[in-house]
Enzyme design. Sequence first.
Site, PDB file in Angstrom:
ATOM      1  CG  HIS A  11      47.472  27.248   7.179  1.00 47.34           C
ATOM      2  ND1 HIS A  11      47.658  26.122   7.974  1.00 47.34           N
ATOM      3  CD2 HIS A  11      46.136  27.389   7.058  1.00 47.34           C
ATOM      4  CE1 HIS A  11      46.482  25.611   8.294  1.00 47.34           C
ATOM      5  NE2 HIS A  11      45.538  26.365   7.761  1.00 47.34           N
TER       6      HIS A  11
ATOM      7  N   GLY B  80      28.262  22.645   3.320  1.00 50.18           N
ATOM      8  CA  GLY B  80      27.613  23.800   2.716  1.00 50.18           C
ATOM      9  C   GLY B  80      28.074  25.127   3.260  1.00 50.18           C
TER      10      GLY B  80
ATOM     11  NE  ARG C  93      30.705  34.900   2.555  1.00 46.52           N
ATOM     12  CZ  ARG C  93      31.811  35.584   2.226  1.00 46.52           C
ATOM     13  NH1 ARG C  93      33.007  35.164   2.643  1.00 46.52           N
ATOM     14  NH2 ARG C  93      31.720  36.683   1.498  1.00 46.52           N
ATOM     15  CB  ILE C  94      31.991  28.936  -1.969  1.00 49.07           C
ATOM     16  CG1 ILE C  94      30.971  27.790  -1.969  1.00 49.07           C
ATOM     17  CG2 ILE C  94      33.121  28.645  -2.964  1.00 49.07           C
ATOM     18  CD1 ILE C  94      31.532  26.462  -1.510  1.00 49.07           C
ATOM     19  CD  GLU C  95      34.098  34.058  -3.253  1.00 49.31           C
ATOM     20  OE1 GLU C  95      35.249  34.511  -3.125  1.00 49.31           O
ATOM     21  OE2 GLU C  95      33.696  33.523  -4.299  1.00 49.31           O
TER      22      GLU C  95
END
Length: 373
Positions: free
Chosen positions: A178, A331, A333-335
Site C-alpha cells: 500500500h 462524501g 466516491r465510494i468505489e
Amino acid sequence: MASMTQTKQCAAQRGARAFQAGQAPKRVALRCRASAATAEKGIGAENYTKEVPTSLLRPGVDSSNSTKAKFEKIIRDAQNSICKAIEDIDGTKFRQDAWTRAEGGGGITRVLADGNVWEKAGVNVSVVYGSMPPEAYRAAVGNPEALKNKGNAGRVPFFAAGISSVMHPKNPHCPTMHFNYRYFETEEWNGVPGQWWFGGGTDITPSYVVPEDMKHFHGTYKKVCDKHDPAYYAKFKKWCDEYFLIKHRGETRGLGGIFFDDLNDKDPETILKFSEECVNNVVEAYCPIVKKHMNDPFTAQQKEWQQVRRGRYVEFNLVYDRGTTFGLKTGGRIESILMSLPRTASWQYDFHPAPGTPEYDLIDATKNAREWL
C-alpha cells in the site's frame, strides 16, 4: 442543498413510476438518497469522462507554479509509471474510470482485477475542492480535539490532492503493498487560519516473513529518507508501526515501512521533493519482491492463511484508517474509497497458528515490531 423532504419526494415519485411499470423501485430510491447525501457533504457529483483534462485544477484560478499544480503533476506522472510497471509484470491492463466536478477537481481510478499475478490492484488519483464538517477535519488531522472550541456548526473549505494504491497478489508468498501520498490545504474558517500539510507513506503486508525481502523494502526507503533527513527513517518507521496497529487485535496490519502526516515543519518545496522521491521509489521497493515470488509453489493451507491475513487488512481499513474515514465523512466516491479492500478474505473462529510455524512467526512480527536493517 438537497433536503430530506426533497429526497423523499424524489424517491416516492420515481419509485411510483417504476412500480407502475412492474419494476422494483429500490435502486431508484437509493440513487436519489446518494445524490442528496453527496450534496449535503460538500463535494459535487462526479461527471464521468473518457478524456481526462491535462490538469484537474481550476483553470484561471490555481497557478501552474503553485504547490497544488506541482503536486498534481507528480501524482499523475506516478500513476502512469506505476501502472505501467504493474502491467508489464502481470500482462493485464488496468481499467480506468475518470471524472471531473463542476466546482473543480476530479479523479482517475485504475483497477486491475483477476490478473495473472495480482488478484486486485488499484491506483487512484484524486483532486478535490470541497467543504467538510469539523468532525471530518478532526479525522483528516488525526486530532479528536481539533476545532472542539468552534463547535460542529459550519463547514471548513479545503483542497486535497493525493495518490493512493493497494495491490493484493494471488500468490501467498507475494506481499500486499500500500502507498498513499497527499497534499492538503484548508482555508481560513471561523477565526482559524488556513493550514497546509503533506502526508503519506509506503508499507508492506506479507503473509510470511522473509527477512531479505524486508531488508530490501525497508532499505529502499531508508535511502530515500537519509537523502532528505537522517532522522526521517527511524521516525517514520516507528510512526508506521504505530499507525497501522489493529488495536482490538494487538497486531499491526503488516510489517511496516514509512508513514508521516501533517508534515509542514519545512518549506513546502522541500517536503514536496521528499514526497516525490518516495512515490517514485514504489516500484523499486516492491516489484523485485513480487517478481521473486510470483511463481513460488504454495499449498491450500498457505492460501487460506493469506485469506486470514487479508481479513486483518479489512478490519484495519474499515475501523481505523484515517483516509477511509475522511473519504466517507466528506462524501467521496465510494468505489474509489473502498478500492483498497481485497476481493477475497476470511475470518476463522478463534484461529491461532501453532508455535514454531511460519504463520506464528508472522504473528509475532506483527505483535513485536522488528528492525529489518
